[in-house]
Design an enzyme around this catalytic site. Structure first.
Site, PDB file in Angstrom:
ATOM      1  N   LEU A 127       0.843  -1.199   0.000  1.00 10.70           N
ATOM      2  CA  LEU A 127       0.000   0.000   0.000  1.00 10.70           C
ATOM      3  C   LEU A 127       0.880   1.252   0.000  1.00 10.70           C
ATOM      4  CD1 LEU A 127      -2.807   1.421   0.485  1.00 10.70           C
ATOM      5  CD2 LEU A 127      -2.357   1.207   2.930  1.00 10.70           C
ATOM      6  N   ILE A 358      15.866  -0.150  34.425  1.00 15.44           N
ATOM      7  CA  ILE A 358      16.028  -1.127  35.520  1.00 15.44           C
ATOM      8  C   ILE A 358      17.330  -1.914  35.343  1.00 15.44           C
ATOM      9  CG2 ILE A 358      15.063  -3.288  36.458  1.00 15.44           C
ATOM     10  CD1 ILE A 358      12.258  -2.004  35.963  1.00 15.44           C
ATOM     11  N   GLU A 384       1.465   0.168  10.174  1.00 12.85           N
ATOM     12  CA  GLU A 384       0.011  -0.103  10.094  1.00 12.85           C
ATOM     13  C   GLU A 384      -0.793   1.076  10.658  1.00 12.85           C
ATOM     14  OE1 GLU A 384      -1.308  -4.140  10.444  1.00 12.85           O
ATOM     15  OE2 GLU A 384       0.729  -4.897  10.197  1.00 12.85           O
TER      16      GLU A 384
HETATM   17  N1  COS Z   1     -13.336   0.468   6.614  1.00 10.01           N
HETATM   18  C1  COS Z   1     -14.191   0.571   5.580  1.00 10.01           C
HETATM   19  N2  COS Z   1     -14.254   1.671   4.781  1.00 10.01           N
HETATM   20  C2  COS Z   1     -13.422   2.685   5.062  1.00 10.01           C
HETATM   21  C3  COS Z   1     -12.496   2.636   6.121  1.00 10.01           C
HETATM   22  C4  COS Z   1     -12.484   1.482   6.912  1.00 10.01           C
HETATM   23  N3  COS Z   1     -11.639   1.351   7.928  1.00 10.01           N
HETATM   24  N4  COS Z   1     -11.804   3.791   6.149  1.00 10.01           N
HETATM   25  C5  COS Z   1     -12.281   4.546   5.138  1.00 10.01           C
HETATM   26  N5  COS Z   1     -13.252   3.865   4.487  1.00 10.01           N
HETATM   27  C6  COS Z   1     -14.041   4.331   3.364  1.00 10.01           C
HETATM   28  C7  COS Z   1     -14.843   5.571   3.743  1.00 10.01           C
HETATM   29  O1  COS Z   1     -16.077   5.216   4.325  1.00 10.01           O
HETATM   30  C8  COS Z   1     -14.999   6.250   2.426  1.00 10.01           C
HETATM   31  O2  COS Z   1     -16.047   5.646   1.691  1.00 10.01           O
HETATM   32  P1  COS Z   1     -17.243   6.529   1.085  1.00 10.01           P
HETATM   33  O3  COS Z   1     -16.552   7.497   0.146  1.00 10.01           O
HETATM   34  O4  COS Z   1     -18.101   5.534   0.377  1.00 10.01           O
HETATM   35  O5  COS Z   1     -17.886   7.208   2.231  1.00 10.01           O
HETATM   36  C9  COS Z   1     -13.708   5.941   1.693  1.00 10.01           C
HETATM   37  O6  COS Z   1     -13.176   4.769   2.326  1.00 10.01           O
HETATM   38  C10 COS Z   1     -12.689   7.060   1.799  1.00 10.01           C
HETATM   39  O7  COS Z   1     -12.486   7.289   3.182  1.00 10.01           O
HETATM   40  P2  COS Z   1     -11.974   8.655   3.754  1.00 10.01           P
HETATM   41  O8  COS Z   1     -12.653   9.794   3.042  1.00 10.01           O
HETATM   42  O9  COS Z   1     -12.080   8.595   5.234  1.00 10.01           O
HETATM   43  O10 COS Z   1     -10.433   8.629   3.286  1.00 10.01           O
HETATM   44  P3  COS Z   1      -9.244   9.559   3.686  1.00 10.01           P
HETATM   45  O11 COS Z   1      -8.421   9.777   2.482  1.00 10.01           O
HETATM   46  O12 COS Z   1      -9.740  10.756   4.445  1.00 10.01           O
HETATM   47  O13 COS Z   1      -8.307   8.625   4.650  1.00 10.01           O
HETATM   48  C11 COS Z   1      -7.458   7.671   6.671  1.00 10.01           C
HETATM   49  C12 COS Z   1      -8.650   8.155   5.817  1.00 10.01           C
HETATM   50  C13 COS Z   1      -6.563   8.767   7.176  1.00 10.01           C
HETATM   51  C14 COS Z   1      -8.154   6.999   7.831  1.00 10.01           C
HETATM   52  C15 COS Z   1      -6.615   6.653   5.839  1.00 10.01           C
HETATM   53  O14 COS Z   1      -5.864   7.335   4.842  1.00 10.01           O
HETATM   54  C16 COS Z   1      -5.664   5.855   6.692  1.00 10.01           C
HETATM   55  O15 COS Z   1      -6.069   4.928   7.386  1.00 10.01           O
HETATM   56  N6  COS Z   1      -4.379   6.171   6.641  1.00 10.01           N
HETATM   57  C17 COS Z   1      -3.333   5.386   7.299  1.00 10.01           C
HETATM   58  C18 COS Z   1      -2.843   4.342   6.386  1.00 10.01           C
HETATM   59  C19 COS Z   1      -1.970   3.373   7.090  1.00 10.01           C
HETATM   60  O16 COS Z   1      -2.312   2.816   8.118  1.00 10.01           O
HETATM   61  N7  COS Z   1      -0.810   3.139   6.487  1.00 10.01           N
HETATM   62  C20 COS Z   1       0.140   2.224   7.021  1.00 10.01           C
HETATM   63  C21 COS Z   1       0.264   1.067   6.119  1.00 10.01           C
HETATM   64  S1  COS Z   1       1.508   0.040   6.756  1.00 10.01           S
HETATM   65  S2  COS Z   1       0.889  -1.695   6.265  1.00 10.01           S
END
Ligand code: COS
Length: 404
Positions: A127, A358, A384
């Site tokens: 990703l 410690i 993650e």
């Molecule tokens: N489960 C199901 N659907 C999800 C979801 C989840 N956990 N998170 C987001 N979605 C869906 C939303 O509901 C939205 O759908 P709709 O457009 O139909 O409403 C769509 O995905 C887009 O979501 P959103 O607008 O919230 O996206 P953003 O770009 O604002 O991103 C965050 C949200 C910040 C939460 C996301 O980018 C994120 O989790 N980032 C961290 C990534 C990460 O953990 N990286 C490390 C990888 S290491 S393996």
């Protein structure tokens, strides 16, 4: 926490099996693999043979047919001794295999999951990119459809198992105008880097095509998780058949977000394992180390540190197992997973720093494992989803409906 109150006999059997394996096979080599940064192929093969690389998948798909709690118990128990071995279980199972189990067609499941679940092949999840870290939707990798195939170009960074793995699920933009709905996911296969494989025989599956133009890039020289393989993935005009698309076109982002929700419970379990390992080391050391004529464990200053470590770990265990229970029982668990990941990763950092304190000067040397544990804990606050992203996710859950 008295495990016997909550765990079934099967959970306890998994715990004891992993505990024994970690003590006999992992503890003696953990420092050596940390120093050399080599992948512990032979141990990973043994873990596959014990069923540890497919714990929650059905026996029909080649898994152990156990539940999610068993899976978390295994990660937790392994990480008490070595986080690199622990993250191999978690990254392979939740990140590399679960998207195929959860979103794949019957053909995709039958083709790929038995290879992964048995541990004959290692899997990973692509990703993250230079422009898509916390902003997971910032993907620049593209998949352009032509004549019923996709042409994939781009790269991923910080990918666990990128070198040693053969099967990957990755995201790529199929419709640049559609935002998060323009991201799709694909199953891709490549050759593994088998250097340092020793006498192990896994990682070289003849039935998997090596996709031309798909390869691993630079290996990272990391602070912690050093025996876990982390590299770039590079795609140069890789032709991928439509049958390798995972889920519908445009579903890649949401499917990967759901995968990360579950992955965060695994990182919570891993963090708790590191913290408990550090507490065990500290209890032993404080009981043996004498200053001012008595074991340092007799001093309140040390006792208070040990008590704080144990209290946080106890709280963290309830959060982690609660999130796992919700997921196992098909209840919403995104908020609880983020809370567990946030709390447990941060407590692992606090606990391992206390453990070094410690141990005093000895804790700062490689004669004791606590300095490795501290280095291994740090990435749990980043991978993650960073602690900051967990707070964003938790706040979104709390405010859902209130701000609209
Ligand atoms: N489960 C199901 N659907 C999800 C979801 C989840 N956990 N998170 C987001 N979605 C869906 C939303 O509901 C939205 O759908 P709709 O457009 O139909 O409403 C769509 O995905 C887009 O979501 P959103 O607008 O919230 O996206 P953003 O770009 O604002 O991103 C965050 C949200 C910040 C939460 C996301 O980018 C994120 O989790 N980032 C961290 C990534 C990460 O953990 N990286 C490390 C990888 S290491 S393996």
């Amino acid at each position: 926490m008295d495990d016997s109150l909550y765990f079934s006999e099967q959970h306890i059997a998994v715990r004891d099996m992993v505990r024994e394996f970690a003590r006999d096979e992992v503890a003696p080599v953990a420092a050596r693999f940390d120093a050399s940064q080599e992948f512990p192929w032979e141990n990973i093969q043994k873990m596959g043979e014990l069923g540890l690389l497919g714990i929650p998948w059905s026996e029909e798909l080649g898994g152990a047919g156990l539940d999610l709690l068993s899976y978390m118990i295994a990660i937790h128990e392994m990480a008490k001794v070595d986080a690199s071995h622990g993250i191999t279980i978690s990254a392979h199972t939740t990140l590399g295999t679960s998207p195929i189990v959860n979103f794949g067609t019957r053909e995709q499941k039958e083709r790929f999951v038995p290879l992964l679940a048995s541990g004959r092949v290692l899997g990973g999840f692509g990703l993250t990119e230079p422009s898509a870290g916390s902003d997971a939707a910032g993907t620049k990798t593209t998949a352009v459809k032509k004549d019923g195939r996709y042409l994939i170009n781009g790269s991923k960074i910080f990918i666990t198992h990128a070198g040693v793995g053969e099967i990957f699920v990755i995201t790529a933009v199929t419709d640049p105008k559609a935002g998060t709905k323009g991201i799709s996911s694909f199953i891709m296969t490549k050759e593994a880097d088998l250097s340092h494989r020793g006498t192990a025989t896994i990682g070289d599956e003849p039935s998997l095509p090596r996709m031309a133009g798909f390869r691993a890039g630079k290996k990272e020289d990391k602070l912690g998780w050093r025996a876990s393989d982390t590299r770039e993935l590079i795609f140069e005009d890789v032709e991928v058949a439509e049958e390798n698309r995972l889920g519908g076109e445009g579903m890649g982002f949401i499917n990967f977000m759901q995968t990360l929700d579950a992955g965060r419970i695994g990182i919570a379990a891993l963090s708790l394992g590191i913290a408990e390992g550090a507490l065990e080391q500290s209890l032993r050391y404080a009981s043996e180390r004498k200053q001012f004529g008595r074991p340092i464990a007799q001093f309140q200053g040390i006792q208070f540190q040990l008590s704080d470590m144990a209290t946080e770990i106890e709280a963290g265990k309830h959060l982690m197992f609660h999130a796992a229970w919700l997921a196992q029982n098909k209840r919403p668990f995104g908020k609880e997973a983020a809370i567990a990941k946030l709390f447990c990763s941060e407590l692992a950092m606090r606990t391992t720093i206390k453990a070094i304190q410690i141990h005093g000067g000895y804790g700062y040397t490689k004669d004791y494992p606590v300095e490795r544990m501290m280095r291994d804990a740090k990435i749990c606050e980043i991978g993650e989803g960073t602690s900051e992203i967990q707070r964003v996710v938790i706040a979104r859950h709390l405010l859902r409906g209130l701000l609209d």
